[in-house]
Enzyme design. Structure first.
Site, PDB file in Angstrom:
ATOM      1  N   ALA A 174      10.679  -1.288  26.590  1.00 34.13           N
ATOM      2  CA  ALA A 174      10.007  -2.400  25.922  1.00 34.13           C
ATOM      3  C   ALA A 174      10.960  -3.061  24.922  1.00 34.13           C
ATOM      4  O   ALA A 174      11.752  -2.389  24.254  1.00 34.13           O
ATOM      5  CB  ALA A 174       8.753  -1.902  25.206  1.00 34.13           C
ATOM      6  N   THR A 175      10.857  -4.360  24.809  1.00 36.05           N
ATOM      7  CA  THR A 175      11.726  -5.128  23.920  1.00 36.05           C
ATOM      8  C   THR A 175      11.668  -4.648  22.463  1.00 36.05           C
ATOM      9  O   THR A 175      12.713  -4.543  21.823  1.00 36.05           O
ATOM     10  CB  THR A 175      11.414  -6.629  24.036  1.00 36.05           C
TER      11      THR A 175
ATOM     12  N   MET B 140      18.902  -1.644  18.293  1.00 36.52           N
ATOM     13  CA  MET B 140      19.915  -2.596  17.830  1.00 36.52           C
ATOM     14  C   MET B 140      19.914  -2.691  16.303  1.00 36.52           C
ATOM     15  O   MET B 140      20.973  -2.730  15.665  1.00 36.52           O
ATOM     16  CB  MET B 140      19.680  -3.956  18.480  1.00 36.52           C
ATOM     17  N   GLU B 141      18.736  -2.701  15.698  1.00 40.92           N
ATOM     18  CA  GLU B 141      18.656  -2.748  14.237  1.00 40.92           C
ATOM     19  C   GLU B 141      19.232  -1.471  13.626  1.00 40.92           C
ATOM     20  O   GLU B 141      19.882  -1.510  12.584  1.00 40.92           O
ATOM     21  CB  GLU B 141      17.224  -2.959  13.762  1.00 40.92           C
TER      22      GLU B 141
ATOM     23  N   GLY C   8      16.313  -5.749   7.081  1.00 41.94           N
ATOM     24  CA  GLY C   8      16.462  -6.831   8.042  1.00 41.94           C
ATOM     25  C   GLY C   8      15.731  -8.075   7.588  1.00 41.94           C
ATOM     26  O   GLY C   8      14.627  -7.990   7.047  1.00 41.94           O
TER      27      GLY C   8
ATOM     28  N   HIS D 225      16.952 -10.181  25.546  1.00 38.13           N
ATOM     29  CA  HIS D 225      16.816  -8.958  26.339  1.00 38.13           C
ATOM     30  C   HIS D 225      17.136  -9.380  27.770  1.00 38.13           C
ATOM     31  O   HIS D 225      16.377 -10.096  28.406  1.00 38.13           O
ATOM     32  CB  HIS D 225      15.380  -8.445  26.207  1.00 38.13           C
TER      33      HIS D 225
ATOM     34  N   ARG E 171      20.986  -9.042   7.630  1.00 33.90           N
ATOM     35  CA  ARG E 171      20.410  -8.045   6.729  1.00 33.90           C
ATOM     36  C   ARG E 171      20.716  -8.446   5.301  1.00 33.90           C
ATOM     37  O   ARG E 171      21.728  -9.099   5.038  1.00 33.90           O
ATOM     38  CB  ARG E 171      20.964  -6.646   7.022  1.00 33.90           C
TER      39      ARG E 171
END
Length: 133
Positions: free
Chosen positions: A35-36, A43-44, A63, A70, A114
């Protein structure tokens, strides 16, 4: 923040995809792929890992923005490796370039911003919101 937080600093995050990370875990009629939101989390985490060693005591990063695509599906059992590289530091604002791969291909690319925060000041601001002050 330390002077070592400069463009070029990088880090990664790895995540083995499990059933709970699949779209069809919550939406049974959807495909059984990563899932995205989970991909975004990995990634974060890479971005967080890139910045963390360069913070002073009492600081953290949060963030503030994402732009990413994606690009390809990833099944359960595969491992996602996300890489984050700092591209700009403007005061307390840090911009990073992101890329994520599974065992076969690039599955996502994007940028992430960030902010470096003072944890105590942030805590006071949050408490004010919670108490209605």
């Amino acid at each position: 923040m330390k002077k070592t937080l400069v463009p070029g600093v990088s880090a990664e995050a790895r995540h083995r995809v499990v059933t709970e990370n699949l779209v069809n875990f919550r939406k049974p009629d959807a495909p059984p792929v990563l899932a995205t939101p989970w991909l975004l989390y990995v990634m974060e985490t890479a971005a967080y890992n890139a910045i963390k060693p360069h913070l002073d005591p009492g600081e953290a990063s949060v963030g503030t923005g994402f732009q990413f695509e994606h690009l390809a599906p990833t099944p359960a059992g595969d491992t996602v490796v996300a890489t984050a590289r700092v591209t700009a530091v403007d005061g307390a604002r840090v911009t990073l370039e992101l890329e994520a791969r599974d065992s076969r291909e690039v599955i996502a690319r994007g940028t992430h911003v960030r902010a470096i925060i003072d944890k105590e000041r942030f805590r006071r601001r949050l408490k004010k919101k919670q108490t209605g002050g």
